[in-house]
Design a protein around this motif. Structure first.
Motif, PDB file in Angstrom:
ATOM      1  N   VAL A  70       0.392  -1.145  -0.081  1.00  0.00           N
ATOM      2  CA  VAL A  70       0.139  -0.163  -0.346  1.00  0.00           C
ATOM      3  C   VAL A  70       0.891   1.032   0.367  1.00  0.00           C
ATOM      4  O   VAL A  70       0.563   2.161  -0.487  1.00  0.00           O
ATOM      5  CB  VAL A  70      -1.183   0.415   0.961  1.00  0.00           C
ATOM      6  CG1 VAL A  70      -0.101   0.153   2.720  1.00  0.00           C
ATOM      7  CG2 VAL A  70      -1.669   1.476   1.387  1.00  0.00           C
ATOM      8  N   ASP A  71       1.541   1.421   0.850  1.00  0.00           N
ATOM      9  CA  ASP A  71       2.987   2.314   0.662  1.00  0.00           C
ATOM     10  C   ASP A  71       3.674   2.443   0.111  1.00  0.00           C
ATOM     11  O   ASP A  71       4.788   3.414  -0.127  1.00  0.00           O
ATOM     12  CB  ASP A  71       3.324   2.278   2.362  1.00  0.00           C
ATOM     13  CG  ASP A  71       2.392   2.915   2.742  1.00  0.00           C
ATOM     14  OD1 ASP A  71       1.258   3.389   2.705  1.00  0.00           O
ATOM     15  OD2 ASP A  71       2.323   2.268   4.115  1.00  0.00           O
ATOM     16  N   THR A  72       3.971   1.453  -1.212  1.00  0.00           N
ATOM     17  CA  THR A  72       4.448   1.785  -2.099  1.00  0.00           C
ATOM     18  C   THR A  72       4.294   1.475  -3.087  1.00  0.00           C
ATOM     19  O   THR A  72       4.133   2.336  -4.235  1.00  0.00           O
ATOM     20  CB  THR A  72       6.218   0.516  -1.754  1.00  0.00           C
ATOM     21  OG1 THR A  72       5.175  -0.434  -1.460  1.00  0.00           O
ATOM     22  CG2 THR A  72       6.747   0.925  -0.815  1.00  0.00           C
ATOM     23  N   THR A  73       4.059   0.163  -3.912  1.00  0.00           N
ATOM     24  CA  THR A  73       3.712  -0.175  -4.924  1.00  0.00           C
ATOM     25  C   THR A  73       1.871   0.583  -6.079  1.00  0.00           C
ATOM     26  O   THR A  73       2.021   0.674  -6.669  1.00  0.00           O
ATOM     27  CB  THR A  73       3.430  -2.306  -4.978  1.00  0.00           C
ATOM     28  OG1 THR A  73       4.652  -1.914  -4.917  1.00  0.00           O
ATOM     29  CG2 THR A  73       2.650  -1.885  -6.471  1.00  0.00           C
ATOM     30  N   PHE A  74       1.253   0.449  -4.376  1.00  0.00           N
ATOM     31  CA  PHE A  74      -0.024   0.861  -4.965  1.00  0.00           C
ATOM     32  C   PHE A  74       0.127   2.736  -4.954  1.00  0.00           C
ATOM     33  O   PHE A  74      -0.937   3.133  -5.891  1.00  0.00           O
ATOM     34  CB  PHE A  74      -0.984   1.216  -3.568  1.00  0.00           C
ATOM     35  CG  PHE A  74      -2.008  -0.289  -3.738  1.00  0.00           C
ATOM     36  CD1 PHE A  74      -1.025  -1.305  -4.105  1.00  0.00           C
ATOM     37  CD2 PHE A  74      -3.484  -0.629  -2.920  1.00  0.00           C
ATOM     38  CE1 PHE A  74      -1.544  -2.249  -4.518  1.00  0.00           C
ATOM     39  CE2 PHE A  74      -3.674  -1.724  -3.672  1.00  0.00           C
ATOM     40  CZ  PHE A  74      -3.139  -2.961  -4.156  1.00  0.00           C
ATOM     41  N   VAL A  75       0.930   2.895  -4.348  1.00  0.00           N
ATOM     42  CA  VAL A  75       1.054   5.085  -4.710  1.00  0.00           C
ATOM     43  C   VAL A  75       1.646   5.296  -5.869  1.00  0.00           C
ATOM     44  O   VAL A  75       1.453   6.082  -6.906  1.00  0.00           O
ATOM     45  CB  VAL A  75       2.765   5.206  -3.407  1.00  0.00           C
ATOM     46  CG1 VAL A  75       2.810   6.745  -3.692  1.00  0.00           C
ATOM     47  CG2 VAL A  75       1.969   5.331  -2.048  1.00  0.00           C
ATOM     48  N   GLU A  76       2.341   4.100  -6.711  1.00  0.00           N
ATOM     49  CA  GLU A  76       3.012   4.081  -7.935  1.00  0.00           C
ATOM     50  C   GLU A  76       2.042   3.991  -8.764  1.00  0.00           C
ATOM     51  O   GLU A  76       1.732   4.798 -10.285  1.00  0.00           O
ATOM     52  CB  GLU A  76       4.214   3.458  -8.376  1.00  0.00           C
ATOM     53  CG  GLU A  76       5.381   3.332  -7.280  1.00  0.00           C
ATOM     54  CD  GLU A  76       5.633   5.394  -7.887  1.00  0.00           C
ATOM     55  OE1 GLU A  76       6.162   5.786  -8.960  1.00  0.00           O
ATOM     56  OE2 GLU A  76       6.709   5.939  -6.774  1.00  0.00           O
ATOM     57  N   TYR A  77       1.334   3.161  -8.921  1.00  0.00           N
ATOM     58  CA  TYR A  77      -0.442   2.649  -9.871  1.00  0.00           C
ATOM     59  C   TYR A  77      -0.944   4.258  -9.528  1.00  0.00           C
ATOM     60  O   TYR A  77      -1.653   4.611 -10.343  1.00  0.00           O
ATOM     61  CB  TYR A  77      -0.714   1.925  -8.973  1.00  0.00           C
ATOM     62  CG  TYR A  77      -0.463   0.561  -8.556  1.00  0.00           C
ATOM     63  CD1 TYR A  77       0.339   0.189  -9.884  1.00  0.00           C
ATOM     64  CD2 TYR A  77      -0.901  -0.706  -7.680  1.00  0.00           C
ATOM     65  CE1 TYR A  77       1.037  -1.611 -10.361  1.00  0.00           C
ATOM     66  CE2 TYR A  77      -0.157  -2.059  -8.436  1.00  0.00           C
ATOM     67  CZ  TYR A  77       0.339  -2.444  -9.085  1.00  0.00           C
ATOM     68  OH  TYR A  77       0.772  -4.086  -9.334  1.00  0.00           O
ATOM     69  N   ALA A  78      -1.210   4.827  -8.011  1.00  0.00           N
ATOM     70  CA  ALA A  78      -1.938   6.067  -7.790  1.00  0.00           C
ATOM     71  C   ALA A  78      -1.346   7.229  -9.304  1.00  0.00           C
ATOM     72  O   ALA A  78      -1.800   7.667 -10.127  1.00  0.00           O
ATOM     73  CB  ALA A  78      -1.928   6.590  -6.872  1.00  0.00           C
ATOM     74  N   LYS A  79      -0.279   7.076  -9.631  1.00  0.00           N
ATOM     75  CA  LYS A  79       0.588   7.861 -10.240  1.00  0.00           C
ATOM     76  C   LYS A  79       0.304   7.922 -12.251  1.00  0.00           C
ATOM     77  O   LYS A  79       0.015   9.184 -12.200  1.00  0.00           O
ATOM     78  CB  LYS A  79       2.153   8.505  -9.538  1.00  0.00           C
ATOM     79  CG  LYS A  79       2.120   8.986  -8.118  1.00  0.00           C
ATOM     80  CD  LYS A  79       3.805   8.565  -8.060  1.00  0.00           C
ATOM     81  CE  LYS A  79       4.343   9.793  -6.500  1.00  0.00           C
ATOM     82  NZ  LYS A  79       5.374   8.821  -6.688  1.00  0.00           N
ATOM     83  N   LYS A  80       0.234   6.613 -11.662  1.00  0.00           N
ATOM     84  CA  LYS A  80      -0.204   6.612 -13.338  1.00  0.00           C
ATOM     85  C   LYS A  80      -1.153   6.655 -13.556  1.00  0.00           C
ATOM     86  O   LYS A  80      -1.044   7.150 -14.809  1.00  0.00           O
ATOM     87  CB  LYS A  80       0.633   4.753 -13.258  1.00  0.00           C
ATOM     88  CG  LYS A  80       2.288   4.610 -13.258  1.00  0.00           C
ATOM     89  CD  LYS A  80       2.396   2.635 -13.321  1.00  0.00           C
ATOM     90  CE  LYS A  80       3.655   3.099 -13.250  1.00  0.00           C
ATOM     91  NZ  LYS A  80       4.343   1.828 -13.862  1.00  0.00           N
TER      92      LYS A  80
END
Length: 451
Positions: A70-80
């Motif tokens: 949630v604090d890593t991969t999902f943050v990157e997903y949100a940016k994309k």
């Protein structure tokens, strides 16, 4: 849904050799009673289709079980995602006890905007909590496993990834124990674990008893039977736990491993997060888990190649099968105040995030890429079996019978009961448990089928 021949994966993986991949939970009390939605209006409108990115605005909360991402991969997903939908703000909430916490929140209208459907929500309750996404016929042309959270032709949730069900094994430990061939019967598996115990310092089988959810072995039903209708047939049986049945075979292996001392010393002190590193370091030989766990173990290992994956040790006349199905289903809260933004996130996550490939899963998209982690099943010639939906008029019967019988096939309850008996913590024998389950199932089934 038809059985899937997985040999095709090997060819797909070969073609993707130059491609790059990216870097579940205890049950609680049942969902608060809601009117059983036995009928869906013929003209029900699906959740809003997402218009052009710049035309959508709003703020949504996405609930997830992936506390590790949630604090890593999902943050990157949100940016994309925001590159395509710049006016939508995405917030995430991750929960360790996902099912338990979300089911409590479902007593209100505040359970996020986009979420994963808790496993124990009865199929007939789907319209009470979630917005329809489209028809089975329409979405089935694009996605796999669309019938798993569908009611009367309407789909309410789509899998974020698909899983094959099997057993993680540490290749280095197996080699040190002198295991040269993967076992395909329970007896051969027990013999292999005994070699691990005798010749290595590794724990042959780690129960993860304290976490609970790794003991939900009902997903192996199709693996043992090679039958996509295995669960549907249980609804028509009065003794689905009798000797020789798939259920008996599955849970007898769990019992025997513990009764023969092939597990950790004290199951009550097990820890899920620690077990991942222990497995990667060769301190644990086997972990029965879905294929979703392969990547998590690889990420912990100094040498990812030690992570092996095998089918449940069984066969039907020499044919080895593995149940395949959707993981958690992503859905939209029917009460969301931002339906277009919620639908935009759901569509983007399934179609563009690459989540399934990155996690080593079967893609939700029919034309999606299979990850290399599943190549081992192709090499073994494993046949994937995907469960058929219940026959018309019997939707939800399996869960109703299970609930009324208080067995808990989709909860940790049964697995923990079996391990407690195998350890000698109770006076029950394995056959005592199976006989009790048959009696409860028979009584509950009569009430459900004859209602």
């Amino acid at each position: 849904m038809k059985s899937l021949k997985f040999l095709v994966v090997l060819m797909i993986v070969a073609m993707l050799a130059v491609a790059c991949g990216g870097a579940a939970e205890p049950a609680a009390a049942p969902v608060a009673p809601a009117p059983a939605a036995t009928e869906v209006p013929a003209a029900v409108a699906p959740a809003a289709e997402a218009p052009a990115g710049s035309d959508i605005s709003g703020e949504i909360t996405v609930l997830t079980n992936r506390t590790d991402l949630v604090d890593t991969t999902f943050v990157e997903y949100a940016k994309k995602f925001n590159e395509k939908y710049p006016n939508v703000k995405v917030n995430f909430e991750a929960m360790t006890d996902y099912t338990g916490e979300v089911k409590i929140r479902m007593n209100t209208e505040d359970y996020g905007d986009v979420l994963l459907i808790p496993d124990e929500v009865n199929i007939t309750q789907l319209p009470d909590f979630f917005a329809p996404l489209g028809t089975v016929d329409e979405l089935g042309q694009k996605y796999n496993f669309v019938t798993e959270k569908a009611l009367q032709g309407q789909v309410y949730g789509l899998p974020v990834t698909g899983n094959a069900n099997g057993v993680l094994y540490n290749k280095a430990v197996f080699e040190a124990a002198g295991i040269t061939e993967l076992p395909n019967t329970p007896e051969a598996f027990l013999a292999a674990l005994q070699l691990v115990k005798d010749k290595t310092d590794a724990i042959p089988y780690y129960t993860n008893y304290a976490a609970g959810w790794p003991l939900q072995w009902q997903s192996y039903l199709g693996s043992v039977s090679c039958d996509p209708d295995a669960s549907n047939k249980m609804v028509q049986m009065d003794a689905p736990f009798a000797p020789g049945t798939p259920n008996y075979i599955i849970y007898k292996l769990m019992y025997d491993m513990v009764a023969q001392g092939l597990n950790e010393t004290d199951p009550s002190t097990t820890d899920w997060e620690s077990s991942k590193q222990m497995f990667a370091d060769g301190e644990i030989a086997t972990l029965p888990l879905g294929s979703w766990a392969i990547v998590q173990m690889e990420e912990k290992a100094a040498d990812p190649s030690v992570v092996g994956y095998m089918p449940f040790p069984s066969n039907v006349d020499g044919k080895v099968c593995a149940t395949a199905g959707g993981d958690y289903k992503i859905a939209i809260n029917k009460n969301t105040e931002s339906p277009e933004a919620a639908r935009a996130w759901l569509d983007w996550f399934l179609d563009e995030s690459n989540f399934a490939y990155d996690q080593g899963g079967i893609p939700p998209l029919k034309d999606g890429e299979y990850p290399p982690q599943l190549a081992s099943f192709a090499e073994l010639g494993v046949e994937l079996v995907s469960a058929n939906p219940a026959p018309a008029g019997e939707e939800g019967w399996f869960n109703q019978i299970d609930t009324e019988a208080e067995i808990g096939l989709n909860t940790p309850n049964l697995g923990q009961r079996i391990i407690d008996a195998a350890r000698g913590n109770t006076d029950e024998t394995f056959d005592d448990i199976m006989n009790d389950l048959n009696a409860k199932w028979t009584e509950a089934r009569a009430g459900v089928v004859n209602q």
